[in-house]
Design a protein around this motif. Structure first.
Motif, PDB file in Angstrom:
ATOM      1  N   GLN A 294       0.820  -1.208   0.000  1.00 47.34           N
ATOM      2  CA  GLN A 294       0.000   0.000   0.000  1.00 47.34           C
ATOM      3  C   GLN A 294       0.852   1.256   0.000  1.00 47.34           C
ATOM      4  O   GLN A 294       0.676   2.149  -0.820  1.00 47.34           O
ATOM      5  N   ASP A 295       1.815   1.280   0.904  1.00 50.48           N
ATOM      6  CA  ASP A 295       2.491   2.549   1.146  1.00 50.48           C
ATOM      7  C   ASP A 295       3.449   2.954   0.036  1.00 50.48           C
ATOM      8  O   ASP A 295       3.624   4.130  -0.246  1.00 50.48           O
ATOM      9  N   LEU A 296       3.995   1.962  -0.612  1.00 51.67           N
ATOM     10  CA  LEU A 296       4.998   2.273  -1.610  1.00 51.67           C
ATOM     11  C   LEU A 296       4.415   3.088  -2.751  1.00 51.67           C
ATOM     12  O   LEU A 296       5.021   4.035  -3.244  1.00 51.67           O
ATOM     13  N   TYR A 297       3.205   2.729  -3.162  1.00 47.33           N
ATOM     14  CA  TYR A 297       2.651   3.357  -4.360  1.00 47.33           C
ATOM     15  C   TYR A 297       1.953   4.678  -4.090  1.00 47.33           C
ATOM     16  O   TYR A 297       1.716   5.446  -4.992  1.00 47.33           O
ATOM     17  N   LYS A 298       1.612   4.909  -2.839  1.00 44.64           N
ATOM     18  CA  LYS A 298       0.917   6.177  -2.584  1.00 44.64           C
ATOM     19  C   LYS A 298       1.731   7.088  -1.671  1.00 44.64           C
ATOM     20  O   LYS A 298       1.209   7.981  -1.043  1.00 44.64           O
ATOM     21  N   LEU A 299       2.996   6.792  -1.643  1.00 45.96           N
ATOM     22  CA  LEU A 299       3.811   7.512  -0.676  1.00 45.96           C
ATOM     23  C   LEU A 299       3.980   8.977  -1.058  1.00 45.96           C
ATOM     24  O   LEU A 299       4.310   9.306  -2.195  1.00 45.96           O
ATOM     25  N   SER A 300       3.747   9.821  -0.075  1.00 44.50           N
ATOM     26  CA  SER A 300       3.896  11.247  -0.367  1.00 44.50           C
ATOM     27  C   SER A 300       5.370  11.591  -0.508  1.00 44.50           C
ATOM     28  O   SER A 300       5.754  12.548  -1.151  1.00 44.50           O
ATOM     29  N   GLU A 301       6.207  10.755   0.088  1.00 49.14           N
ATOM     30  CA  GLU A 301       7.634  11.062   0.064  1.00 49.14           C
ATOM     31  C   GLU A 301       8.334  10.339  -1.074  1.00 49.14           C
ATOM     32  O   GLU A 301       9.477   9.916  -0.944  1.00 49.14           O
ATOM     33  N   GLU A 302       7.627  10.209  -2.161  1.00 51.65           N
ATOM     34  CA  GLU A 302       8.147   9.369  -3.216  1.00 51.65           C
ATOM     35  C   GLU A 302       9.528   9.818  -3.719  1.00 51.65           C
ATOM     36  O   GLU A 302      10.401   9.002  -3.979  1.00 51.65           O
ATOM     37  N   ALA A 303       9.669  11.138  -3.850  1.00 49.24           N
ATOM     38  CA  ALA A 303      10.944  11.652  -4.363  1.00 49.24           C
ATOM     39  C   ALA A 303      12.098  11.190  -3.488  1.00 49.24           C
ATOM     40  O   ALA A 303      13.131  10.736  -3.960  1.00 49.24           O
ATOM     41  N   LYS A 304      11.877  11.275  -2.180  1.00 50.52           N
ATOM     42  CA  LYS A 304      12.899  10.858  -1.224  1.00 50.52           C
ATOM     43  C   LYS A 304      13.204   9.373  -1.393  1.00 50.52           C
ATOM     44  O   LYS A 304      14.347   8.937  -1.349  1.00 50.52           O
ATOM     45  N   LEU A 305      12.124   8.639  -1.584  1.00 50.24           N
ATOM     46  CA  LEU A 305      12.255   7.198  -1.717  1.00 50.24           C
ATOM     47  C   LEU A 305      13.047   6.840  -2.966  1.00 50.24           C
ATOM     48  O   LEU A 305      13.886   5.951  -2.975  1.00 50.24           O
ATOM     49  N   ARG A 306      12.754   7.579  -4.022  1.00 50.74           N
ATOM     50  CA  ARG A 306      13.448   7.285  -5.281  1.00 50.74           C
ATOM     51  C   ARG A 306      14.923   7.649  -5.204  1.00 50.74           C
ATOM     52  O   ARG A 306      15.759   6.993  -5.808  1.00 50.74           O
TER      53      ARG A 306
END
Ligand SMILES: *[C@@H]1O[C@H](CO)[C@@H](O)[C@H](O)[C@H]1NC(C)=O
Ligand SMILES: *[C@@H]1O[C@H](CO)[C@@H](O)[C@H](O)[C@H]1NC(C)=O
Ligand SMILES: *[C@@H]1O[C@H](CO)[C@@H](O)[C@H](O)[C@H]1NC(C)=O
Length: 792
Positions: A294-306
């Motif tokens: 769930q969290d991976l695809y809707k993460l607000s911090e996606e940029a950080k994650l990438r």
């Protein structure tokens, strides 16, 4: 005094501040101690710019302040001569060692017996194929007792947990120090984006010390987290390796991060950085109840994650794979975007500059292929060969046409078939192939084969004939590196030199060279003379033995160089009269000689008119590989001296590689190098055609061999052809500038061998006479003389 201190402070490692300030205060206070301490200071940091400053400042001071301490040089018994040790060639096993080539990235993972089967396996599957080496370190008695048979695991039986990372460092510095540019150390509870990591290390210059990572507890700490992963450069590792003892003694924290961090800091003076040369190293901490789906695809911090290089903690195997699948998808999408961008760029480039694309633009037809050779002068223009469906026309400087056959025929047929299929499919069968009119073909070694083909088609709707001209391109395939077995330049070469009565003097000259080049320089060699007695000359035991002087010289030289292990020996063989030998005699010589050597000896068949050169011998050592390859060099052969030399150009002592004096004689196969065991193996395969020679008497039978076909198509006439025909070993045939042959009168006996062999011999004799230009001059001169005579 103050300034001195200040400089000193800068000149030295910032972290050893207290120690060094103390030291420098000492310097400043005690002038008496100046020279000694000063030296110490310098020793620590002789390289930085500030320290240069400091040295100058200090030494000026000390000169003016303490003259009485001027050093006095003690010259008694000096200078001493350095003891000369004889140099022995010690080649490392791999060329990478000799050249200092290292692989890029080593990843070391701290794991434990309980998590080895889950997390370590996960890392192995997601990281191992993307980095150069991955190793696991466990604090357990060792893999045997754990009943694990996986490679790449190192176990330590130290119960002190805090020392675990140091065991890892110790192992790496002991075993893999010279092999890698970068080391990434991490714990097993982390997901690593290995592709990204590899990109980063490829962009970092190895000349700089790197101590980098992320996951710091707070901004001010100098230590990074082992969970996030610690990146160290080879230079840092080297410094760490010499400080390991200090590190172990000072490992008092409960946290591995702090212990390791302090260790690197102590060794290098560099605190952990979160960016290296513009590359950010970041990590991402997953919250405790992070749900990957769930969290991976809707993460607000996606940029950080990438952007993150590593994510932690990832505790179970399934999560590792989920993350990996997610990030693989992301990078796949990025790669596709890159490709489509590039496509657009190329298309634009070729459309927007039609004129430039003809000559200078990097875009060539077809798009994306190598542009090919651009001739520098008119002599470098690659030729287009004209062909019809039967022959090539003007295929070389020497003939008008050549029948289309073999590989050429297949090639043209293949291209035609492909072209026809293409045209018929593009026109939906409206055009039907009728015939090939003609075509051109060009080979560009940097690009591949280009064709221009003119063909006639029948238009089925009108019934008319239509002509089409098409361009076809066959690019070169991918270059492959073939792994080869290991060889050294240290092997002994056994030179085998057949000597006939007529080549006695050449043989003596050969021995002189051999003594000078091989014996005196202690090159590992052995010379075996094969003395060929034919019935017309006084034989063995006779007091006028033709080879008496050769033998005496061999003995004298062997005696003189007894200590070096280089020797000259000989065997005598009775052969029929000289005019009857063909190249088959090579078999007799080799059969007899090979029995005198051990099975793993390297044998080089020589001829007396060759010049011995050390670089050639070394190349023989490198190019001949046991159970793998034989080497047949193409020599540079001198032309007939009375044709190419004149009083203004006398024959030089050493043959020069110059097209006026000689040429690479591609027909020459008389020099060949092989291992005795390989020879015996291959020789067995042709024994029913070419009888084995055990005694002198067998030679007559051998030379009488008429039927020399191997498997119906391959022609056995010398050793080279035997290796080629049997196909058991790789045959390396290459131009060899180190092998130069002096001119030698060639005898082509019509009685022995087939008409084909006879013709070959005549041809090669003709080719060895002189450069075409010189021969033409001779003919013209001769004709002019004849004319003159006639007119007188
Ligand atoms: C080691 O593991 C294998 C299978 O994983 C098993 O067959 C073998 O009995 C084990 N050996 C020991 C000493 O436990
Ligand atoms: C890692 O994977 C390779 C094959 O991909 C395998 O040969 C090796 O045994 C594995 N090592 C560990 C420690 O799992
Ligand atoms: C070309 O096509 C012909 C007829 O279809 C076929 O017989 C021939 O083998 C093909 N040649 C090559 C080299 O593919």
């Amino acid at each position: 005094m103050k300034t001195t201190m200040f400089r000193c402070f800068y000149a030295h490692c910032r972290q050893n501040t207290y120690f060094i300030i103390g030291l420098c205060i000492g310097i400043s206070i005690s002038l008496l101690m100046t020279p000694i301490l000063d030296n110490d200071c310098l020793f620590n940091k002789a390289h930085s710019f500030e320290s240069d400053h400091f040295t100058k400042g200090r030494s000026l001071n000390s000169e003016s302040e303490s003259d009485e301490y001027k050093p006095v040089i003690n010259l008694a018994g000096k200078p001493q001569k350095a003891l000369k040790t004889p140099q022995i060639l010690m080649r490392p096993r791999y060329y990478s060692t000799e050249l200092g080539i290292r692989e890029k990235l080593f990843v070391g993972v701290l794991t434990s017996p309980t998590t080895l089967e889950s997390r370590a396996v996960g890392l192995n599957k997601t990281v191992a194929h993307l980095v150069d080496k991955l190793m696991f370190f466990i604090d357990a008695p060792g893999p045997q007792k754990l009943n694990i048979s996986m490679p790449g695991i190192v176990g330590f039986s130290d119960s002190r947990k805090i020392l675990k990372p140091f065991h890892m460092l110790k192992y790496i510095t002991d075993n893999h120090m010279g092999d890698f540019d970068f080391f990434f150390l991490v714990k097993d509870s982390t997901y690593i984006k290995a592709r990204r990591l590899y990109e980063i290390v490829q962009d970092i210059s190895v000349s700089e010390d790197v101590h980098a990572g992320s996951g710091k507890d707070d901004e001010h700490t100098a230590f990074c987290s082992l969970d996030a992963g610690l990146l160290l450069s080879n230079s840092v590792m080297q410094k760490v390796s010499s400080s390991l003892d200090w590190c172990v003694k000072n490992a008092f924290s409960d946290l591995d991060d702090a212990n390791i961090g302090r260790c690197v800091l102590h060794a290098t003076g560099i605190p952990c950085q979160d960016s290296v040369q513009g590359q950010q190293l970041t990590s991402f901490t997953l919250s405790e109840n992070f749900n990957i789906y769930q969290d991976l695809y809707k993460l607000s911090e996606e940029a950080k994650l990438r952007a993150a290089l590593s994510l932690y903690p990832v505790l179970n195997l399934a999560d590792v794979f989920k993350l990996h699948s997610y990030f693989s998808k992301v990078s796949l999408v990025e790669a596709k975007q890159d490709i489509s961008l590039l496509r657009k760029f190329i298309a634009n480039a070729s459309v927007s500059s039609p004129v430039r694309s003809l000559q200078l633009s990097p875009v060539s037809w077809p798009i994306g292929t190598q542009r090919g050779n651009i001739p520098v002068s008119r002599f470098d223009i690659l030729r287009w060969d004209y062909f019809t469906n039967k022959e090539f026309c003007l295929d070389s400087d020497f003939s008008n046409s050549k029948k289309l056959r073999g590989a050429d025929k297949l090639d043209i047929e293949y291209v035609l078939n492909a072209t026809i299929a293409k045209i018929e499919s593009v026109t939906n069968g409206q055009l039907q192939f009728r015939r090939l009119i003609d075509g051109y073909r060009k080979f560009d070694p940097s690009r591949g084969l280009d064709y221009q083909i003119e063909m006639a088609f029948k238009d089925t709707s009108t019934g008319h004939e239509v002509l089409k001209r098409l361009e076809v391109f066959k690019p070169l395939g991918k270059v492959e590196v073939i792994p080869m077995p290991y060889v050294t330049e240290n092997n002994r070469i056994n030179l085998v030199l057949p000597v006939e009565a007529v080549t006695r003097d050449q043989a003596k000259h050969f021995m002189e060279q051999y003594a000078r080049i091989c014996m005196e320089k202690r090159d590992k060699t052995f010379l075996m003379l094969v003395l060929l007695y034919d019935p017309t000359v006084p034989g063995k035991g006779n007091k006028d033995d033709v080879f008496l002087d050769v033998k005496q010289m061999a003995l004298a030289l062997s005696d003189r160089h007894k200590k070096d292990g280089n020797k000259i020996a000989w065997v005598s063989i009775k052969v029929p009269t000289r005019t009857e030998h063909g190249s088959l005699l090579e078999f007799a010589i080799a059969d007899i000689v090979v029995k005198k050597f051990s099975p793993d000896s390297l044998v080089l068949l020589c001829q007396p008119n060759m010049e011995i050169r050390q670089d050639f011998l070394n190349r023989v050592r490198m190019n001949t590989i046991q159970e793998w390859q034989v080497f047949s060099p193409i020599p540079f052969s001198e032309f007939h001296p009375s044709i190419v030399y004149s009083t203004s150009f006398p024959r030089p002592l050493e043959l020069d590689i110059n097209k006026n004096y000689g040429h690479y004689d591609s027909h020459h196969t008389g020099h060949i190098a092989f291992y005795t065991k390989d020879y015996s193996t291959v020789r067995k395969l042709v024994e029913d055609i070419i009888l084995p020679v055990n005694t002198d008497r067998d030679i007559n039978l051998l030379l009488a061999t008429k039927q020399k076909n191997f498997n119906g198509k391959c022609f056995l006439h010398d050793l080279y052809s035997m290796f080629v025909c049997t196909g058991k070993l790789h045959v390396l045939r290459a131009v060899e500038p180190g092998l130069r042959l002096r001119f030698r009168e060639c005898v082509c006996p019509p009685s022995s061998g087939s008409p084909y062999e006879y013709q070959q011999c005549i041809d090669s004799r003709a080719n060895n006479l002189g450069f075409r230009n010189q021969l033409a001059h001779l003919i013209l001169d001769y004709q002019a003389q004849q004319l003159q005579k006639a007119s007188m």
